[in-house]
Design a protein around this motif. Structure first.
Motif, PDB file in Angstrom:
ATOM      1  N   VAL A  44       0.830  -1.207   0.000  1.00 48.93           N
ATOM      2  CA  VAL A  44       0.000   0.000   0.000  1.00 48.93           C
ATOM      3  C   VAL A  44       0.861   1.252   0.000  1.00 48.93           C
ATOM      4  O   VAL A  44       0.604   2.197  -0.751  1.00 48.93           O
ATOM      5  CB  VAL A  44      -0.969  -0.008   1.213  1.00 48.93           C
ATOM      6  N   ARG A  47       2.344   1.874  -3.456  1.00 48.55           N
ATOM      7  CA  ARG A  47       1.336   2.439  -4.367  1.00 48.55           C
ATOM      8  C   ARG A  47       1.018   3.889  -4.002  1.00 48.55           C
ATOM      9  O   ARG A  47       0.825   4.733  -4.868  1.00 48.55           O
ATOM     10  CB  ARG A  47       0.065   1.605  -4.322  1.00 48.55           C
ATOM     11  N   LEU A  48       0.954   4.151  -2.707  1.00 51.42           N
ATOM     12  CA  LEU A  48       0.663   5.494  -2.226  1.00 51.42           C
ATOM     13  C   LEU A  48       1.763   6.470  -2.637  1.00 51.42           C
ATOM     14  O   LEU A  48       1.477   7.600  -3.038  1.00 51.42           O
ATOM     15  CB  LEU A  48       0.516   5.453  -0.705  1.00 51.42           C
ATOM     16  N   TYR A  63      -7.710   7.717   2.203  1.00 50.87           N
ATOM     17  CA  TYR A  63      -7.293   6.993   0.998  1.00 50.87           C
ATOM     18  C   TYR A  63      -6.404   5.813   1.376  1.00 50.87           C
ATOM     19  O   TYR A  63      -6.561   4.707   0.836  1.00 50.87           O
ATOM     20  CB  TYR A  63      -6.563   7.946   0.050  1.00 50.87           C
ATOM     21  N   ARG A  66      -8.495   3.007   2.813  1.00 53.20           N
ATOM     22  CA  ARG A  66      -9.222   2.335   1.727  1.00 53.20           C
ATOM     23  C   ARG A  66      -8.285   1.405   0.970  1.00 53.20           C
ATOM     24  O   ARG A  66      -8.645   0.278   0.623  1.00 53.20           O
ATOM     25  CB  ARG A  66      -9.819   3.390   0.789  1.00 53.20           C
ATOM     26  N   CYS A  67      -7.061   1.860   0.736  1.00 55.53           N
ATOM     27  CA  CYS A  67      -6.071   1.023   0.054  1.00 55.53           C
ATOM     28  C   CYS A  67      -5.752  -0.233   0.874  1.00 55.53           C
ATOM     29  O   CYS A  67      -5.591  -1.314   0.304  1.00 55.53           O
ATOM     30  CB  CYS A  67      -4.787   1.811  -0.211  1.00 55.53           C
ATOM     31  N   ASN A  70      -8.684  -2.649   0.527  1.00 51.89           N
ATOM     32  CA  ASN A  70      -8.645  -3.255  -0.807  1.00 51.89           C
ATOM     33  C   ASN A  70      -7.494  -4.252  -0.941  1.00 51.89           C
ATOM     34  O   ASN A  70      -7.653  -5.324  -1.531  1.00 51.89           O
ATOM     35  CB  ASN A  70      -8.520  -2.176  -1.880  1.00 51.89           C
TER      36      ASN A  70
END
Length: 168
Positions: A44, A47-48, A63, A66-67, A70
């Protein structure tokens, strides 16, 4: 060059402040598997970092949560997770301290819930998010969060009547 340094500084500050919270949420959602939680959070954060310049500062925490939700869902669906892992050596496990024992007992209780109920209960009751924040993290309506949380707490009360007063 100055913009990249400022961006990296902002990201580093976010990671230092929020990483432990993200790992805790991931561990609870993964049934207490701290190693997998660390892996999920590292994915995460990678990606962030790639999206960092495009994120609004006021919504970065939401956010990131949420990541994590997911990524845990993706991890559970992964065929790699379903394979048995054989090893010739027993892994070293550190002795749990009091905080880890509390977390492991909470994790054991939460592991008995279906995934969506567990996510709702963790986000609302453990993390203390509002209904709207939990709905945004789960990608569903506020009504769904309310019903999943209520059903999850009720199921915990039924399964563990001796702890019913703890599930409010």
């Amino acid at each position: 060059m100055k913009g990249a340094v400022e961006r990296d500084g902002g990201f580093t500050e976010f990671v230092v402040g929020q990483r432990a919270s993200l790992v805790r949420v991931a561990a609870l959602l993964l049934g207490g598997d701290r190693a997998q939680a660390e892996d999920v959070v590292q994915t995460v954060l990678t990606r962030l970092y790639l999206r960092w310049p495009r994120l609004r500062p006021d919504s970065v925490e939401a956010y990131a949560r949420r990541c994590v939700v997911n990524a845990v869902t993706d991890h559970r669906r992964s065929p790699f997770r379903r394979r048995e892992h054989v090893s010739s050596q027993v892994p070293e496990v550190e002795a749990p301290d009091a905080q880890d024992r509390d977390l492991s007992s909470m994790t054991a209780l939460l592991a008995r819930l279906p995934e969506r109920m567990r996510v709702a209960v963790v986000l609302r009751c453990v993390e203390g998010l509002s209904t709207a924040e939990a709905a945004a993290a789960m990608g569903c309506s506020e009504g769904n969060v309310k019903s999943q949380t209520a059903r999850g707490l009720e199921r915990l009360r039924e399964m563990f009547p001796e702890h019913a007063r703890d599930f409010v």
